[in-house]
Structures are given as structure tokens and as C-alpha cells.
Design an enzyme around this catalytic site. Structure first.
Site, PDB file in Angstrom:
ATOM      1  N   HIS A  67      50.139  32.227  40.474  1.00 29.24           N
ATOM      2  CA  HIS A  67      50.869  32.825  41.603  1.00 29.24           C
ATOM      3  C   HIS A  67      52.191  32.083  41.856  1.00 29.24           C
ATOM      4  CE1 HIS A  67      46.631  33.809  43.353  1.00 29.24           C
ATOM      5  NE2 HIS A  67      47.122  34.944  42.881  1.00 29.24           N
ATOM      6  N   ARG A  99      48.745  39.556  33.995  1.00 32.38           N
ATOM      7  CA  ARG A  99      48.132  38.538  33.147  1.00 32.38           C
ATOM      8  C   ARG A  99      47.807  39.086  31.771  1.00 32.38           C
ATOM      9  NH1 ARG A  99      44.011  36.946  37.693  1.00 32.38           N
ATOM     10  NH2 ARG A  99      44.677  39.039  38.174  1.00 32.38           N
ATOM     11  N   LYS A 107      36.853  42.850  50.297  1.00 37.45           N
ATOM     12  CA  LYS A 107      36.575  41.534  49.707  1.00 37.45           C
ATOM     13  C   LYS A 107      36.145  40.568  50.800  1.00 37.45           C
ATOM     14  CE  LYS A 107      39.837  41.567  45.818  1.00 37.45           C
ATOM     15  NZ  LYS A 107      41.056  40.937  45.272  1.00 37.45           N
ATOM     16  N   SER A 146      42.017  33.470  40.832  1.00 35.03           N
ATOM     17  CA  SER A 146      41.414  32.837  42.016  1.00 35.03           C
ATOM     18  C   SER A 146      39.897  32.772  41.859  1.00 35.03           C
ATOM     19  CB  SER A 146      41.789  33.608  43.283  1.00 35.03           C
ATOM     20  OG  SER A 146      43.176  33.523  43.508  1.00 35.03           O
TER      21      SER A 146
HETATM   22  P1  ADP Z   1      44.601  40.749  44.248  1.00 31.71           P
HETATM   23  O1  ADP Z   1      43.909  40.449  45.507  1.00 31.71           O
HETATM   24  O2  ADP Z   1      45.495  41.959  44.271  1.00 31.71           O
HETATM   25  O3  ADP Z   1      43.731  40.645  43.013  1.00 31.71           O
HETATM   26  P2  ADP Z   1      45.619  38.145  43.711  1.00 31.71           P
HETATM   27  O4  ADP Z   1      45.734  37.293  44.917  1.00 31.71           O
HETATM   28  O5  ADP Z   1      44.520  37.826  42.754  1.00 31.71           O
HETATM   29  O6  ADP Z   1      45.661  39.631  44.127  1.00 31.71           O
HETATM   30  O7  ADP Z   1      46.984  38.118  42.910  1.00 31.71           O
HETATM   31  C1  ADP Z   1      48.192  38.583  43.443  1.00 31.71           C
HETATM   32  C2  ADP Z   1      49.141  38.920  42.330  1.00 31.71           C
HETATM   33  O8  ADP Z   1      49.284  37.820  41.462  1.00 31.71           O
HETATM   34  C3  ADP Z   1      48.704  40.092  41.445  1.00 31.71           C
HETATM   35  O9  ADP Z   1      49.864  40.815  41.077  1.00 31.71           O
HETATM   36  C4  ADP Z   1      48.117  39.413  40.242  1.00 31.71           C
HETATM   37  O10 ADP Z   1      48.188  40.194  39.079  1.00 31.71           O
HETATM   38  C5  ADP Z   1      49.033  38.216  40.133  1.00 31.71           C
HETATM   39  N1  ADP Z   1      48.414  37.116  39.410  1.00 31.71           N
HETATM   40  C6  ADP Z   1      47.178  36.601  39.609  1.00 31.71           C
HETATM   41  N2  ADP Z   1      46.916  35.616  38.736  1.00 31.71           N
HETATM   42  C7  ADP Z   1      48.017  35.490  37.955  1.00 31.71           C
HETATM   43  C8  ADP Z   1      48.379  34.644  36.850  1.00 31.71           C
HETATM   44  N3  ADP Z   1      47.533  33.741  36.361  1.00 31.71           N
HETATM   45  N4  ADP Z   1      49.609  34.805  36.303  1.00 31.71           N
HETATM   46  C9  ADP Z   1      50.449  35.743  36.792  1.00 31.71           C
HETATM   47  N5  ADP Z   1      50.170  36.584  37.809  1.00 31.71           N
HETATM   48  C10 ADP Z   1      48.980  36.458  38.395  1.00 31.71           C
END
Ligand code: ADP
Length: 162
Positions: A17, A90, A41, A128
Site C-alpha cells: 500500500h 498485484r 468484512k 493484509s
Molecule cells: P480491499 O479492502 O479493497 O481489498 P486493500 O486494503 O486490501 O483493499 O487494498 C487497497 C488497494 O491496495 C487495492 O487497490 C489493492 O489492490 C491494493 N494493494 C493491496 N496489496 C497490494 C500490494 N501488495 N501491492 C500493490 N497494491 C496492493
């Protein structure tokens, strides 16, 4: 002024992130990291905790702001005068959901663009969910999250065992 919104759960924020935030903040005048209330969630960290952690981790980025929101991302973007919604990609498995997300956004708010930044290869494995699983079983998460987040995870899991 070019404003972008970067929405997500950030439960908790990790290096994948932060890399997207750093790169997106260099492309716009102002980036709002939007922490979502997702009724589907059950987060480990409360909304207030996720905002507080992000504010601490991002305190050195002068054009990055953190806010929470509930509802449609495009409505949040329009409310903040943002023309751009940032997402990170990703792997190919992210693509299908993100394709639908971007097309839905376009339908709802035709003036808003959803822009994707590709993960850096060294962060592509981080999620996460993965971070929480490793931390839960006492594994080392220092390559995945800033030390302050690792400490908060440790405290959360230790407290839950008391
Ligand atoms: P969500 O609740 O939509 O799954 P996240 O908090 O997991 O959102 O992630 C927010 C954003 O960050 C999304 O666009 C997700 O694809 C991106 N993201 C999560 N992990 C990574 C990573 N390792 N590298 C790049 N982008 C990421």
C-alpha cells in the site's frame, strides 16, 4: 488542482500500500487515502485504529491525507473534488474484480477515472490477510509492514489472548 482518492480497507496498511501511496502522491497535487467501512468484512483493527495507524505511517508525505468513508468510492471522490481513483494491482487474480470496479465507477461517475498502478515485484506477495496470518502465528512481518504496524499487530494478538 489534481486530486486522487486511494480507497481500501488497510487492515492493516503494509509496504505494498505504502509503495502505491508514494508513487500516486508524486502524480497528483493531493492524495486522499480513504479507509473504507466495509459491512461485509470484520476488520482486525477498528476504523479509528486503521486511520490512526495510516496517519502515523504517512506523516512525512505532505500532500497525503487520511479519511474514513462509508458508501460508494465515487461519491467520496466527487465530494472531495477528486478526478482520479487510484488502485493497486498485484496479480492477474486482482484483475477481474478491478475490471468490474473500474467499469462500475465509470457508469456511476463518468468524469472520474480509475487508474491502476502495478505493484513492485518485491511487494507483490503482500496482502493484509497474509500479514495478519503470519503475525497471528508469531512469524516475522518486518519485511511486510513498518515496525509501528508490526508492534500494533503484536499487541492486538497478545491482548486477544489475555
Ligand atoms: P480491499 O479492502 O479493497 O481489498 P486493500 O486494503 O486490501 O483493499 O487494498 C487497497 C488497494 O491496495 C487495492 O487497490 C489493492 O489492490 C491494493 N494493494 C493491496 N496489496 C497490494 C500490494 N501488495 N501491492 C500493490 N497494491 C496492493
Amino acid at each position: 488542482m489534481r486530486i486522487a482518492v486511494y480507497p481500501g480497507s488497510f487492515d492493516p496498511v503494509h509496504y505494498g500500500h505504502i509503495d502505491i501511496i508514494e508513487r500516486a502522491s508524486a502524480l497528483v497535487d493531493k492524495l486522499v487515502v480513504a479507509v473504507a467501512v466495509n459491512p461485509n468484512k470484520k476488520p482486525l483493527f477498528s476504523l479509528e485504529e486503521r486511520v490512526e495507524i495510516l496517519e502515523e505511517v504517512l506523516k512525512d508525505y505532505s500532500n497525503v491525507y487520511v479519511e474514513s468513508f462509508e458508501g460508494l468510492t465515487v461519491n467520496f471522490a466527487l465530494k472531495h473534488g477528486a478526478q482520479v481513483v487510484i488502485r493497486g494491482l498485484r496479480a492477474i487474480t486482482d484483475f477481474e474484480n478491478e475490471f468490474v470496479f473500474a467499469l462500475t465507477n465509470k457508469k456511476l461517475a463518468p468524469t472520474t477515472e480509475t487508474v491502476y498502478l502495478m505493484t513492485r515485484s518485491e511487494y507483490s506477495f503482500i496482502s493484509s490477510t497474509g500479514v495478519k496470518e503470519v503475525a497471528y502465528y508469531g512469524g516475522n512481518v518486518t519485511d511486510m509492514v513498518p515496525s509501528m504496524v508490526a508492534e500494533r499487530l503484536l499487541k492486538k494478538y497478545n491482548d486477544s489472548l489475555k
